[in-house]
Scaffold this motif. Sequence first.
Motif, PDB file in Angstrom:
ATOM      1  N   ASN A 199      -7.333   3.224  -1.097  1.00  0.00           N
ATOM      2  CA  ASN A 199      -7.259   4.548  -2.059  1.00  0.00           C
ATOM      3  C   ASN A 199      -7.542   4.201  -3.221  1.00  0.00           C
ATOM      4  O   ASN A 199      -7.453   5.036  -4.225  1.00  0.00           O
ATOM      5  CB  ASN A 199      -6.025   5.213  -1.576  1.00  0.00           C
ATOM      6  CG  ASN A 199      -5.823   5.614  -0.255  1.00  0.00           C
ATOM      7  OD1 ASN A 199      -6.739   6.157   0.485  1.00  0.00           O
ATOM      8  ND2 ASN A 199      -4.700   5.496   0.231  1.00  0.00           N
TER       9      ASN A 199
ATOM     10  N   GLY B  23      -2.447   9.525   6.346  1.00  0.00           N
ATOM     11  CA  GLY B  23      -3.516   8.589   6.152  1.00  0.00           C
ATOM     12  C   GLY B  23      -4.418   8.413   7.307  1.00  0.00           C
ATOM     13  O   GLY B  23      -4.055   8.805   8.255  1.00  0.00           O
TER      14      GLY B  23
ATOM     15  N   SER C 146       0.732  -1.226   0.051  1.00  0.00           N
ATOM     16  CA  SER C 146       0.008   0.081  -0.016  1.00  0.00           C
ATOM     17  C   SER C 146       0.818   1.316  -0.230  1.00  0.00           C
ATOM     18  O   SER C 146       0.127   2.479   0.075  1.00  0.00           O
ATOM     19  CB  SER C 146      -0.953  -0.018   1.131  1.00  0.00           C
ATOM     20  OG  SER C 146      -1.062  -1.205   1.731  1.00  0.00           O
TER      21      SER C 146
ATOM     22  N   THR D  46      -4.591  -1.285  -0.121  1.00  0.00           N
ATOM     23  CA  THR D  46      -4.924   0.098   0.214  1.00  0.00           C
ATOM     24  C   THR D  46      -6.261   0.541  -0.156  1.00  0.00           C
ATOM     25  O   THR D  46      -7.042   0.023  -1.253  1.00  0.00           O
ATOM     26  CB  THR D  46      -4.128   0.989  -0.549  1.00  0.00           C
ATOM     27  OG1 THR D  46      -4.332   2.370  -0.403  1.00  0.00           O
ATOM     28  CG2 THR D  46      -4.074   0.710  -2.148  1.00  0.00           C
TER      29      THR D  46
ATOM     30  N   ASN E 142      -5.221  -0.774   4.665  1.00  0.00           N
ATOM     31  CA  ASN E 142      -4.226   0.372   5.284  1.00  0.00           C
ATOM     32  C   ASN E 142      -5.140   1.977   5.599  1.00  0.00           C
ATOM     33  O   ASN E 142      -6.242   1.670   5.215  1.00  0.00           O
ATOM     34  CB  ASN E 142      -3.200   0.683   4.206  1.00  0.00           C
ATOM     35  CG  ASN E 142      -1.868   1.028   5.059  1.00  0.00           C
ATOM     36  OD1 ASN E 142      -1.854   1.947   5.906  1.00  0.00           O
ATOM     37  ND2 ASN E 142      -0.729   0.371   4.676  1.00  0.00           N
TER      38      ASN E 142
END
Length: 313
Positions: free
Chosen positions: A166, A211, A126, A164, A189
């Motif tokens: 994202n 994050g 990630s 991840t 993550n």
Amino acid sequence: MVDLSIDCGGLRLANPVMPAAGTFGHELGQAIPLSRLGALVTKTITPGKRLGNPTPRVAEDASGMLNSIGIPSKGAEHFIAEAIPLYAAIGVPLVVSLSADTVPGFADLCRAVSIPGIAAVEVNISCPNIEDDGRAFAMRPETTLRVMEALRAATDLPLWAKLTPNTGEIREVARAAEDGGADALVVANTILAMSVDLASRRPTLGNVMGGLSGPAVKPIILRMAYQCVRSVDIPVIGCGGIATADDALEYMLVGCPAVQVGTATFLHPGAMLDVIDGIERYCEAHGVLSVGEIVGGLREPVISDGAAWEAST
Ligand SMILES: Cc1cc2nc3c(=O)[nH]c(=O)nc-3n(C[C@H](O)[C@H](O)[C@H](O)COP(=O)(O)O)c2cc1C
């Protein structure tokens, strides 16, 4: 007596609860008996030494925290020589978290840590890598598959892939990690975020963006865990915003056999133990003899309109 033990990604764990990478060190053993945890997961280690990101590296937010730690690392050699003996003495399965910014570097690191004392490898795919313009490997299925195949070839240990949140393609990335040889997924993550300090008008983090973790992310990551469980045949370990047993049980009901607790430990060092005890109490109260019985026990509504279902997922 409830049987809390569970099979997860090539390991048999005494219970489903473990720390999230980077939110735990052996020093926590001064506050709680680490031998009660289902497994230990180390801070992500990298091939060489790294300083990490500019400070400030953490900032509190309304319902979570922001961090841009940047993986400061003393490197693999230091980890093998100094840290493994400390963790091994605790006597629960040791999962080592790894990251590197190229595929060959990642594979070499994975080979180097595949030694006695390590129960499994969690690969933090990630983080940004230099082979894909700074995107994390797990942003795209193609890069996920490529790095996972190299990592699979580098170790016979159980291999867990940490995804991840994202990416917009979490299901495709999950399937690519499985196709590349992962034995389990860790979902997930932190979520890319930022905040601004009004007094100074500066970003609160030295790195500007970082994050987001903690309670704010739980419903989002829970949804992703749910989607991943339905996309792959390997176990999905839930990680995001878990602070209580109820949070952990939500992840288990959507199909996660195990969970990781991160930010909650900073607020309350005993959070992981409370989660274990609370899971046990829930099982007792509901006549559950073995914790595995609740994994995937979500009672889903029957949705007849396929189009509406697709739109909502
Ligand atoms: C201070 C801090 C450091 C972290 N370091 C790492 C790390 O080294 N490797 C990693 O894979 N994840 C790291 N994470 C992400 C956590 O492991 C976890 O995925 C995330 O925080 C979501 O869980 P939580 O909401 O329970 O904290 C870190 C998170 C925080 C808050």
